[in-house]
Design a protein around this motif. Structure first.
Motif, PDB file in Angstrom:
ATOM      1  N   ALA A 224       0.723  -1.339   0.021  1.00 49.41           N
ATOM      2  CA  ALA A 224       0.227  -0.035   0.014  1.00 49.41           C
ATOM      3  C   ALA A 224       0.896   1.122   0.057  1.00 49.41           C
ATOM      4  O   ALA A 224       0.531   2.318  -0.720  1.00 49.41           O
ATOM      5  N   VAL A 225       1.913   1.309   0.875  1.00 52.32           N
ATOM      6  CA  VAL A 225       2.813   2.482   0.965  1.00 52.32           C
ATOM      7  C   VAL A 225       3.387   2.623  -0.666  1.00 52.32           C
ATOM      8  O   VAL A 225       3.480   3.841  -1.053  1.00 52.32           O
ATOM      9  N   GLU A 226       3.881   1.648  -1.105  1.00 52.42           N
ATOM     10  CA  GLU A 226       4.666   1.709  -2.302  1.00 52.42           C
ATOM     11  C   GLU A 226       3.404   2.433  -3.470  1.00 52.42           C
ATOM     12  O   GLU A 226       3.986   3.010  -4.413  1.00 52.42           O
ATOM     13  N   HIS A 227       2.599   1.781  -3.574  1.00 53.79           N
ATOM     14  CA  HIS A 227       1.470   1.874  -4.423  1.00 53.79           C
ATOM     15  C   HIS A 227       0.945   3.425  -4.116  1.00 53.79           C
ATOM     16  O   HIS A 227       0.987   4.156  -5.599  1.00 53.79           O
ATOM     17  N   VAL A 228       0.799   4.092  -3.057  1.00 50.91           N
ATOM     18  CA  VAL A 228       0.487   5.374  -3.025  1.00 50.91           C
ATOM     19  C   VAL A 228       1.581   6.538  -3.042  1.00 50.91           C
ATOM     20  O   VAL A 228       1.203   7.230  -3.746  1.00 50.91           O
ATOM     21  N   LEU A 229       2.711   6.067  -2.633  1.00 48.61           N
ATOM     22  CA  LEU A 229       3.691   7.009  -2.990  1.00 48.61           C
ATOM     23  C   LEU A 229       4.218   7.015  -4.718  1.00 48.61           C
ATOM     24  O   LEU A 229       4.482   8.052  -5.378  1.00 48.61           O
ATOM     25  N   THR A 230       3.970   5.960  -5.190  1.00 48.17           N
ATOM     26  CA  THR A 230       4.253   5.906  -6.832  1.00 48.17           C
ATOM     27  C   THR A 230       3.029   6.960  -7.412  1.00 48.17           C
ATOM     28  O   THR A 230       3.501   7.562  -8.115  1.00 48.17           O
ATOM     29  N   GLY A 231       1.910   6.540  -6.927  1.00 41.00           N
ATOM     30  CA  GLY A 231       0.657   7.538  -7.430  1.00 41.00           C
ATOM     31  C   GLY A 231       1.020   8.850  -7.134  1.00 41.00           C
ATOM     32  O   GLY A 231       0.895   9.884  -7.938  1.00 41.00           O
ATOM     33  N   LEU A 232       1.372   9.200  -5.886  1.00 42.58           N
ATOM     34  CA  LEU A 232       1.630  10.714  -5.385  1.00 42.58           C
ATOM     35  C   LEU A 232       2.609  11.154  -6.605  1.00 42.58           C
ATOM     36  O   LEU A 232       2.234  12.363  -6.922  1.00 42.58           O
ATOM     37  N   ARG A 233       3.539  10.556  -6.624  1.00 44.58           N
ATOM     38  CA  ARG A 233       5.102  11.187  -7.349  1.00 44.58           C
ATOM     39  C   ARG A 233       4.573  11.340  -8.970  1.00 44.58           C
ATOM     40  O   ARG A 233       5.350  11.992  -9.633  1.00 44.58           O
ATOM     41  N   ALA A 234       3.660  10.403  -9.460  1.00 46.62           N
ATOM     42  CA  ALA A 234       3.213  10.345 -10.976  1.00 46.62           C
ATOM     43  C   ALA A 234       1.843  11.492 -10.891  1.00 46.62           C
ATOM     44  O   ALA A 234       1.388  11.689 -12.089  1.00 46.62           O
ATOM     45  N   GLY A 235       1.298  12.112  -9.878  1.00 56.51           N
ATOM     46  CA  GLY A 235       0.079  12.888  -9.972  1.00 56.51           C
ATOM     47  C   GLY A 235      -1.036  11.979 -10.462  1.00 56.51           C
ATOM     48  O   GLY A 235      -1.932  12.385 -11.092  1.00 56.51           O
ATOM     49  N   ASP A 236      -1.082  10.596 -10.002  1.00 56.12           N
ATOM     50  CA  ASP A 236      -2.057   9.700 -10.375  1.00 56.12           C
ATOM     51  C   ASP A 236      -3.055   9.627  -9.295  1.00 56.12           C
ATOM     52  O   ASP A 236      -3.025   9.271  -8.140  1.00 56.12           O
ATOM     53  N   VAL A 237      -4.433  10.259  -9.600  1.00 57.35           N
ATOM     54  CA  VAL A 237      -5.368  10.064  -8.303  1.00 57.35           C
ATOM     55  C   VAL A 237      -6.243   8.689  -8.264  1.00 57.35           C
ATOM     56  O   VAL A 237      -7.176   8.803  -7.574  1.00 57.35           O
ATOM     57  N   SER A 238      -5.564   7.832  -9.097  1.00 52.24           N
ATOM     58  CA  SER A 238      -6.361   6.302  -8.943  1.00 52.24           C
ATOM     59  C   SER A 238      -6.259   5.798  -7.633  1.00 52.24           C
ATOM     60  O   SER A 238      -6.949   4.928  -7.434  1.00 52.24           O
ATOM     61  N   THR A 239      -5.435   6.207  -6.729  1.00 46.73           N
ATOM     62  CA  THR A 239      -5.335   5.676  -5.522  1.00 46.73           C
ATOM     63  C   THR A 239      -6.329   6.287  -4.397  1.00 46.73           C
ATOM     64  O   THR A 239      -6.308   5.857  -3.497  1.00 46.73           O
ATOM     65  N   LEU A 240      -7.385   7.221  -4.986  1.00 49.90           N
ATOM     66  CA  LEU A 240      -8.394   8.032  -4.016  1.00 49.90           C
ATOM     67  C   LEU A 240      -9.470   7.427  -4.536  1.00 49.90           C
ATOM     68  O   LEU A 240      -9.975   7.367  -5.638  1.00 49.90           O
ATOM     69  N   ARG A 241     -10.328   7.520  -3.437  1.00 51.15           N
ATOM     70  CA  ARG A 241     -11.838   7.326  -3.579  1.00 51.15           C
ATOM     71  C   ARG A 241     -12.555   8.782  -3.593  1.00 51.15           C
ATOM     72  O   ARG A 241     -12.006   9.578  -3.448  1.00 51.15           O
ATOM     73  N   GLY A 242     -13.717   8.676  -4.374  1.00 50.52           N
ATOM     74  CA  GLY A 242     -14.699   9.732  -4.697  1.00 50.52           C
ATOM     75  C   GLY A 242     -14.330  10.880  -5.489  1.00 50.52           C
ATOM     76  O   GLY A 242     -14.501  11.968  -5.473  1.00 50.52           O
ATOM     77  N   ARG A 243     -13.876  10.174  -6.644  1.00 48.67           N
ATOM     78  CA  ARG A 243     -13.346  10.990  -7.852  1.00 48.67           C
ATOM     79  C   ARG A 243     -14.556  11.567  -8.352  1.00 48.67           C
ATOM     80  O   ARG A 243     -14.515  12.510  -9.446  1.00 48.67           O
ATOM     81  N   THR A 244     -15.804  11.036  -8.331  1.00 47.34           N
ATOM     82  CA  THR A 244     -17.124  11.801  -8.747  1.00 47.34           C
ATOM     83  C   THR A 244     -17.857  12.421  -8.151  1.00 47.34           C
ATOM     84  O   THR A 244     -19.096  12.850  -8.504  1.00 47.34           O
ATOM     85  N   VAL A 245     -17.514  12.890  -6.937  1.00 48.28           N
ATOM     86  CA  VAL A 245     -18.188  13.855  -6.057  1.00 48.28           C
ATOM     87  C   VAL A 245     -18.648  15.118  -6.546  1.00 48.28           C
ATOM     88  O   VAL A 245     -17.571  15.772  -7.176  1.00 48.28           O
TER      89      VAL A 245
END
Length: 216
Positions: A195-216
């Protein structure tokens, strides 16, 4: 991908942020606002490396203190504005290695919300408030969510986090890698480390797919 500007959650988040910044300017004009925190170049460089250049704290007003007249001293972040509450924001680290300045994990948590605002949109504010009202402190418990992903049926994919749990994981990963007291982020559990690796990789790539609620 940047968020659509027309979503109701973005409009509400944008309105809350504008009202907060206006109130902050008023407090500052009256001499009542907490002092601003100017980040030393050493700290800016460290944050730039940690976030891989995906955010720039320069336009963000960071205040060392809490809102006058408000009893709680919790930190919070709105687009363009951070109040650190009781947290100093910067500390002097002396062990291990040479003396150096570091951002605190709390500042990193709040800067992660600034990242969310850039890549997810202002609706992160609405999501964060909703999570805190519904879940209280559990909103920050990314470990429980990582365990849930581990126990889910095969093929479900990596853990996807609410905005507060996302910011908490990032801040704890920063703490673990930058000389702060050890945390359970280094527990050695495979699902936590993934989970740490996945979220940090997404953070540094500007990838919001690690976040919920994208359609709010």
């Amino acid at each position: 991908m940047r968020a659509s500007a027309g979503r109701p959650g973005d409009a509400a988040g944008r309105a809350l942020a504008a009202a907060a910044r206006a109130a902050d300017r008023g407090l500052d004009a009256l001499g009542l606002a907490p002092p601003p925190l100017d980040l030393p170049s050493e700290v800016r460089a460290d944050l730039d490396g940690f976030f891989a250049g995906t955010i720039d704290p320069t336009p963000v007003v960071i205040r060392r203190g809490h809102v006058p007249g408000v009893p709680h001293r919790r930190a919070f972040a709105l687009p363009g504005l951070i109040y650190l509450g009781a947290d100093p924001g910067i500390v002097v680290m002396t062990d291990p290695g040479p003396t150096r300045l570091r951002a605190t994990p709390t500042l990193v948590h709040e800067l992660t919300h600034i990242w969310q605002g850039r890549y997810l949109g202002p609706r992160y504010v609405v999501r964060a408030l909703s999570e805190q009202i519904r879940m209280g402190r559990r909103a920050y418990d990314w470990r429980a969510l990582a365990r849930g992903a581990h126990d889910a049926p095969a093929g479900q994919g990596p853990v996807v986090l609410p905005v507060e749990a996302h910011a908490q994981l990032v801040s704890e990963a920063y703490a673990a890698g930058h000389g702060f007291a050890p945390t359970a982020v280094l527990s050695g559990r495979d699902h936590h480390l993934r989970a740490v690796e996945h979220v940090l990789t997404g953070l540094r790539a500007g990838d919001v797919s690690t976040l919920r609620g994208r359609t709010v």
